[in-house]
Design a protein around this motif. Structure first.
Motif, PDB file in Angstrom:
ATOM      1  N   LEU A 198      -0.058  19.729   5.755  1.00 12.21           N
ATOM      2  CA  LEU A 198      -0.480  20.649   6.801  1.00 12.21           C
ATOM      3  C   LEU A 198      -2.002  20.699   6.859  1.00 12.21           C
ATOM      4  O   LEU A 198      -2.698  20.125   6.026  1.00 12.21           O
ATOM      5  CB  LEU A 198       0.064  22.059   6.513  1.00 12.21           C
ATOM      6  N   ALA A 199      -2.522  21.401   7.842  1.00  8.97           N
ATOM      7  CA  ALA A 199      -3.964  21.625   7.909  1.00  8.97           C
ATOM      8  C   ALA A 199      -4.408  22.422   6.690  1.00  8.97           C
ATOM      9  O   ALA A 199      -3.675  23.297   6.201  1.00  8.97           O
ATOM     10  CB  ALA A 199      -4.315  22.385   9.186  1.00  8.97           C
ATOM     11  N   ASN A 200      -5.603  22.106   6.181  1.00  7.48           N
ATOM     12  CA  ASN A 200      -6.106  22.869   5.045  1.00  7.48           C
ATOM     13  C   ASN A 200      -6.860  24.103   5.542  1.00  7.48           C
ATOM     14  O   ASN A 200      -6.934  24.372   6.737  1.00  7.48           O
ATOM     15  CB  ASN A 200      -6.978  22.000   4.136  1.00  7.48           C
ATOM     16  N   ARG A 201      -7.435  24.841   4.614  1.00  4.56           N
ATOM     17  CA  ARG A 201      -8.069  26.113   4.943  1.00  4.56           C
ATOM     18  C   ARG A 201      -9.227  25.936   5.928  1.00  4.56           C
ATOM     19  O   ARG A 201      -9.350  26.675   6.911  1.00  4.56           O
ATOM     20  CB  ARG A 201      -8.569  26.770   3.656  1.00  4.56           C
ATOM     21  N   ALA A 202     -10.098  24.946   5.658  1.00  6.02           N
ATOM     22  CA  ALA A 202     -11.248  24.733   6.536  1.00  6.02           C
ATOM     23  C   ALA A 202     -10.797  24.369   7.946  1.00  6.02           C
ATOM     24  O   ALA A 202     -11.353  24.865   8.936  1.00  6.02           O
ATOM     25  CB  ALA A 202     -12.144  23.637   5.964  1.00  6.02           C
ATOM     26  N   ASN A 203      -9.811  23.500   8.049  1.00  5.04           N
ATOM     27  CA  ASN A 203      -9.279  23.092   9.354  1.00  5.04           C
ATOM     28  C   ASN A 203      -8.665  24.289  10.071  1.00  5.04           C
ATOM     29  O   ASN A 203      -8.855  24.484  11.278  1.00  5.04           O
ATOM     30  CB  ASN A 203      -8.242  21.984   9.154  1.00  5.04           C
ATOM     31  N   PHE A 204      -7.921  25.105   9.320  1.00  4.18           N
ATOM     32  CA  PHE A 204      -7.283  26.264   9.939  1.00  4.18           C
ATOM     33  C   PHE A 204      -8.327  27.233  10.473  1.00  4.18           C
ATOM     34  O   PHE A 204      -8.194  27.757  11.586  1.00  4.18           O
ATOM     35  CB  PHE A 204      -6.390  26.974   8.921  1.00  4.18           C
ATOM     36  N   GLY A 252       6.473  23.921   3.891  1.00  2.00           N
ATOM     37  CA  GLY A 252       5.625  23.327   4.925  1.00  2.00           C
ATOM     38  C   GLY A 252       6.442  22.573   5.953  1.00  2.00           C
ATOM     39  O   GLY A 252       6.187  22.661   7.165  1.00  2.00           O
ATOM     40  N   ARG A 253       7.445  21.832   5.483  1.00  2.00           N
ATOM     41  CA  ARG A 253       8.312  21.090   6.401  1.00  2.00           C
ATOM     42  C   ARG A 253       9.114  22.054   7.283  1.00  2.00           C
ATOM     43  O   ARG A 253       9.297  21.817   8.479  1.00  2.00           O
ATOM     44  CB  ARG A 253       9.242  20.186   5.594  1.00  2.00           C
ATOM     45  N   CYS A 254       9.572  23.148   6.696  1.00  2.00           N
ATOM     46  CA  CYS A 254      10.334  24.139   7.452  1.00  2.00           C
ATOM     47  C   CYS A 254       9.484  24.764   8.553  1.00  2.00           C
ATOM     48  O   CYS A 254       9.947  24.965   9.683  1.00  2.00           O
ATOM     49  CB  CYS A 254      10.843  25.226   6.500  1.00  2.00           C
ATOM     50  N   LEU A 255       8.226  25.052   8.250  1.00  2.00           N
ATOM     51  CA  LEU A 255       7.330  25.636   9.249  1.00  2.00           C
ATOM     52  C   LEU A 255       7.096  24.665  10.403  1.00  2.00           C
ATOM     53  O   LEU A 255       7.107  25.053  11.581  1.00  2.00           O
ATOM     54  CB  LEU A 255       5.999  26.003   8.594  1.00  2.00           C
ATOM     55  N   GLN A 256       6.887  23.407  10.077  1.00  2.00           N
ATOM     56  CA  GLN A 256       6.639  22.412  11.120  1.00  2.00           C
ATOM     57  C   GLN A 256       7.858  22.209  12.008  1.00  2.00           C
ATOM     58  O   GLN A 256       7.735  21.966  13.205  1.00  2.00           O
ATOM     59  CB  GLN A 256       6.230  21.089  10.484  1.00  2.00           C
ATOM     60  N   GLU A 257       9.040  22.301  11.421  1.00  2.00           N
ATOM     61  CA  GLU A 257      10.277  22.070  12.184  1.00  2.00           C
ATOM     62  C   GLU A 257      10.519  23.164  13.213  1.00  2.00           C
ATOM     63  O   GLU A 257      11.032  22.895  14.296  1.00  2.00           O
ATOM     64  CB  GLU A 257      11.468  21.996  11.229  1.00  2.00           C
ATOM     65  N   ARG A 258      10.160  24.405  12.883  1.00  2.00           N
ATOM     66  CA  ARG A 258      10.541  25.527  13.737  1.00  2.00           C
ATOM     67  C   ARG A 258       9.484  25.894  14.776  1.00  2.00           C
ATOM     68  O   ARG A 258       9.819  26.321  15.881  1.00  2.00           O
ATOM     69  CB  ARG A 258      10.848  26.762  12.868  1.00  2.00           C
ATOM     70  N   LEU A 259       8.210  25.713  14.458  1.00  2.00           N
ATOM     71  CA  LEU A 259       7.170  26.187  15.358  1.00  2.00           C
ATOM     72  C   LEU A 259       7.083  25.348  16.629  1.00  2.00           C
ATOM     73  O   LEU A 259       7.482  24.191  16.659  1.00  2.00           O
ATOM     74  CB  LEU A 259       5.824  26.180  14.640  1.00  2.00           C
ATOM     75  N   ARG A 260       6.512  25.936  17.674  1.00  2.00           N
ATOM     76  CA  ARG A 260       6.338  25.254  18.943  1.00  2.00           C
ATOM     77  C   ARG A 260       5.190  24.248  18.834  1.00  2.00           C
ATOM     78  O   ARG A 260       4.353  24.330  17.934  1.00  2.00           O
ATOM     79  CB  ARG A 260       6.030  26.266  20.042  1.00  2.00           C
ATOM     80  N   THR A 261       5.151  23.332  19.771  1.00  2.00           N
ATOM     81  CA  THR A 261       4.090  22.326  19.745  1.00  2.00           C
ATOM     82  C   THR A 261       2.712  22.942  19.993  1.00  2.00           C
ATOM     83  O   THR A 261       1.697  22.385  19.580  1.00  2.00           O
ATOM     84  CB  THR A 261       4.345  21.237  20.804  1.00  2.00           C
ATOM     85  N   MET A 289       8.983  34.934  14.120  1.00  2.00           N
ATOM     86  CA  MET A 289       8.761  35.012  12.677  1.00  2.00           C
ATOM     87  C   MET A 289      10.002  35.521  11.940  1.00  2.00           C
ATOM     88  O   MET A 289      10.284  35.100  10.816  1.00  2.00           O
ATOM     89  CB  MET A 289       7.569  35.917  12.369  1.00  2.00           C
ATOM     90  N   GLU A 290      10.733  36.416  12.560  1.00  2.00           N
ATOM     91  CA  GLU A 290      11.966  36.893  11.940  1.00  2.00           C
ATOM     92  C   GLU A 290      12.982  35.765  11.830  1.00  2.00           C
ATOM     93  O   GLU A 290      13.673  35.612  10.807  1.00  2.00           O
ATOM     94  CB  GLU A 290      12.537  38.062  12.763  1.00  2.00           C
ATOM     95  N   GLU A 291      13.053  34.943  12.865  1.00  2.00           N
ATOM     96  CA  GLU A 291      13.940  33.780  12.810  1.00  2.00           C
ATOM     97  C   GLU A 291      13.484  32.805  11.720  1.00  2.00           C
ATOM     98  O   GLU A 291      14.306  32.242  10.985  1.00  2.00           O
ATOM     99  CB  GLU A 291      13.952  33.082  14.166  1.00  2.00           C
ATOM    100  N   LEU A 292      12.173  32.634  11.616  1.00  2.00           N
ATOM    101  CA  LEU A 292      11.629  31.734  10.587  1.00  2.00           C
ATOM    102  C   LEU A 292      11.880  32.302   9.192  1.00  2.00           C
ATOM    103  O   LEU A 292      12.194  31.558   8.251  1.00  2.00           O
ATOM    104  CB  LEU A 292      10.130  31.533  10.823  1.00  2.00           C
ATOM    105  N   ARG A 293      11.746  33.622   9.041  1.00  2.00           N
ATOM    106  CA  ARG A 293      12.027  34.255   7.752  1.00  2.00           C
ATOM    107  C   ARG A 293      13.465  34.013   7.317  1.00  2.00           C
ATOM    108  O   ARG A 293      13.735  33.648   6.158  1.00  2.00           O
ATOM    109  CB  ARG A 293      11.757  35.766   7.849  1.00  2.00           C
ATOM    110  N   LEU A 294      14.403  34.193   8.247  1.00  2.00           N
ATOM    111  CA  LEU A 294      15.809  33.968   7.938  1.00  2.00           C
ATOM    112  C   LEU A 294      16.078  32.500   7.623  1.00  2.00           C
ATOM    113  O   LEU A 294      16.889  32.169   6.755  1.00  2.00           O
ATOM    114  CB  LEU A 294      16.677  34.426   9.106  1.00  2.00           C
TER     115      LEU A 294
END
Length: 360
Positions: A198-204, A252-261, A289-294
């Motif tokens: 994923l993007a690191n802190r500086a990139n974020f 990290g993979r889970c976050l990438q799978e669920r978020l929008r482009t 975020m609730e869906e992502l939490r679940l």
């Protein structure tokens, strides 16, 4: 949250397409202007004594323009136009000198410097477009300069010129292509968290700053989310750091799978992640975020013989309601994140808590 200034590396890469960072490109252009102007003054004197007053006058005029432009290159927003004007005029001058009757054969060596200057100041694509035609024209002029090429000596001179020109052009093109590839890899490494991809802190942080600027112009809301893996230290202490690394990669993979482009996610350090949800209000962001939490809580992670149960807590901040600056948004998101942790973890803490029963 440390919000020290970080350079936007994506923008830096765009600026460095010419082979140099913008400030270095300006410094080199100023040096070239100054040196070229000084050399032209010397040649103007020599041309005057050589009987070519018109050439001397042109060289003096060109030198004056270069001296005029040298200090302006430091801050001008039109650096590209100055560079193009300089290179086109310089290359044309090289060709013109070669066309002068009784020109020295040494004048033709200036053709070989064309691709060096063009690629260095303009980059691979524009450098090729500009230097290629001038190199070809230089070889044609040299052909007519030689006149009769029926002799072996004349043919050798022509081939030396053509081959050297071609080799210089190919070498600079290959070099610039490899340089761009190498810099792209370096920028990716500098922007990417090695553990999760994923993007690191500086990139974020640079992306958040850019998002704020874009939202100021378009008046479009976005949500900053801070996410923290619950009880992550226990995973490291009981199963080892390799297991912890595995969990980070899976999350990290889970976050990438669920978020929008249009969304952006990065690892800020340790078990903490940041998310930028663009063009969305708190209510819709909470549902996402609730869906992502679940999704995270229901994900079965197996490491060796161990089954790892992971949950995460989320804190949200809405731009511009909770702040217009990055520091203020991080502060609000942090406050809600730790409010959720104090309330039992594995939950989404949001400023719109009163709108959703069960939300912190």
């Amino acid at each position: 949250m440390d919000m020290s200034n970080h350079q936007d590396l994506g923008k830096t890469l765009e600026q460095s397409r010419s082979g140099l960072r913008d400030n270095h490109r300006r410094s080199l252009a100023r040096l070239l202007f100054l040196v070229t102007g000084s050399v032209l003054m010397v040649f103007a004197s020599l041309q005057l004594f050589n009987g070519y007053a018109w050439i001397s006058a042109l060289e003096v005029a060109a030198a004056g323009l270069l001296f005029f432009g040298t200090p302006r290159l430091k801050n001008t927003p039109h650096l590209g136009k100055w560079v193009y004007g300089y290179l086109i005029a310089l290359f044309s001058f090289f060709i013109a000198i070669m066309l002068v009757p009784d020109a020295s054969v040494a004048a033709f060596v200036w053709v070989l410097i064309m691709p060096v200057l063009a690629y260095l100041l303009l980059g691979k694509r524009e450098g090729l477009i500009l230097s290629g035609p001038f190199m070809l024209l230089g070889c044609v002029v040299f052909y007519f300069y030689l006149g009769n090429i029926g002799s072996a000596a004349s043919m050798i001179d022509l081939l030396n010129m053509v081959l050297c020109g071609c080799l210089m052009q190919v070498f600079m093109h290959k070099y610039e292509a490899r340089r761009e590839e190498a810099e792209q890899r370096l920028v990716e490494v500098a922007q990417t968290d090695a553990m999760t991809g994923l993007a690191n802190r500086a990139n974020f942080q640079s992306t958040l700053a850019r998002t704020i600027a874009e939202s100021e112009r378009s008046n479009t809301a976005f949500v900053l989310v801070m996410m923290d893996i619950d009880h992550f230290k226990i995973i490291n202490d009981t199963l080892g750091h390799d297991a912890g690394d595995y969990v980070l990669r899976e999350i990290g993979r889970c976050l990438q799978e669920r978020l929008r482009t249009t969304d952006f996610v990065g690892r800020l350090g340790g078990e903490e992640f940041g998310l930028i949800l663009r063009d969305v209000r708190s209510e819709a962001a909470y549902e996402l975020m609730e869906e992502l939490r679940l999704r995270i809580a229901g994900r079965e992670l197996s490491y060796g013989d161990a089954d790892i149960q992971v949950t995460a807590s989320f804190g949200m901040a809405q731009w511009p309601d909770d702040g217009r600056e990055a520091e203020a948004l991080f502060s609000v998101a942090d406050q809600y994140l730790y409010r959720g942790k104090r309330a039992g973890r594995n939950r989404v803490a949001s400023p719109c808590a009163q709108l959703s029963p069960g939300v912190v």
